[in-house]
Design a protein around this motif. Structure first.
Motif, short mmCIF file in Angstrom:
data_model
loop_
_atom_site.label_atom_id
_atom_site.label_comp_id
_atom_site.label_asym_id
_atom_site.label_seq_id
_atom_site.Cartn_x
_atom_site.Cartn_y
_atom_site.Cartn_z
N TYR A 1 3.95 0.92 2.36
CA TYR A 1 3.79 -0.02 3.45
C TYR A 1 3.53 -1.43 2.88
O TYR A 1 2.76 -1.58 1.94
CB TYR A 1 2.59 0.35 4.31
N TYR B 1 0.87 -1.17 0.00
CA TYR B 1 0.00 0.00 0.00
C TYR B 1 0.91 1.23 0.00
O TYR B 1 2.10 1.12 0.27
CB TYR B 1 -0.89 0.03 1.25
N ARG B 2 0.33 2.38 -0.28
CA ARG B 2 1.11 3.62 -0.19
C ARG B 2 0.22 4.76 0.28
O ARG B 2 -1.00 4.72 0.11
CB ARG B 2 1.74 3.96 -1.54
N GLN B 3 0.86 5.74 0.87
CA GLN B 3 0.14 6.91 1.36
C GLN B 3 0.93 8.16 1.04
O GLN B 3 2.05 8.34 1.54
CB GLN B 3 -0.11 6.82 2.87
N ARG C 1 -4.41 6.21 2.59
CA ARG C 1 -3.60 5.08 2.16
C ARG C 1 -4.34 4.34 1.05
O ARG C 1 -5.54 4.12 1.14
CB ARG C 1 -3.35 4.14 3.33
N GLY D 1 6.75 1.19 7.09
CA GLY D 1 6.76 2.06 5.93
C GLY D 1 8.15 2.49 5.51
O GLY D 1 9.06 2.57 6.34
#
Length: 121
Positions: free
Chosen positions: A94, A37-39, A45, A114
């Motif tokens: 993440y 995942y990414r934020q 996210r 992360g």
């Protein structure tokens, strides 16, 4: 318990590549799907990619054709090869894993801490 540790983030120019790694450790009985995942700053996210225990993969449309997810089951490690990076890919990445520890009734989702990816010239 299960611990996830990401590595491989950094600063890269647009069009460049990075390879992220996420190693799981602890008293792992079984490891099911793993994913990334990414934020980005100021955003929620978002899901990037998932790989099942037998290697089936799925990708978000925004990264399809540029990112590749892979895993090494013997090492309980998942990778994310990121090519043709764009400034919009800048985010904290993440990893997560659906894992069942020894002695646990069932599996649950674990998250890493992360790693920052910055795409900028």
């Amino acid at each position: 318990q299960v611990q996830l540790v990401e590595s491989g983030g950094g600063l890269v120019q647009p069009g460049g590549s990075l390879r992220l790694s996420c190693a799981a450790s602890g008293s792992i009985f079984s490891m099911n799907a793993m994913g990334w995942y990414r934020q980005a700053p100021g955003k929620q996210r978002e899901w990037v990619a998932t790989i099942t225990s037998v290697g089936n993969t799925n990708y978000a449309d925004s990264v399809k054709g540029r990112f590749t997810i892979a895993r090494d089951n013997a090492k309980n490690t998942v990778y994310l090869q990121m090519n043709s990076l764009k400034p919009d890919d800048t985010a904290v990445y993440y990893c997560n894993a659906d894992a069942k520890p020894w002695g646990s009734y069932g599996a649950r989702i674990y998250w890493g801490q992360g790693t920052q990816v910055t795409v900028s010239s």
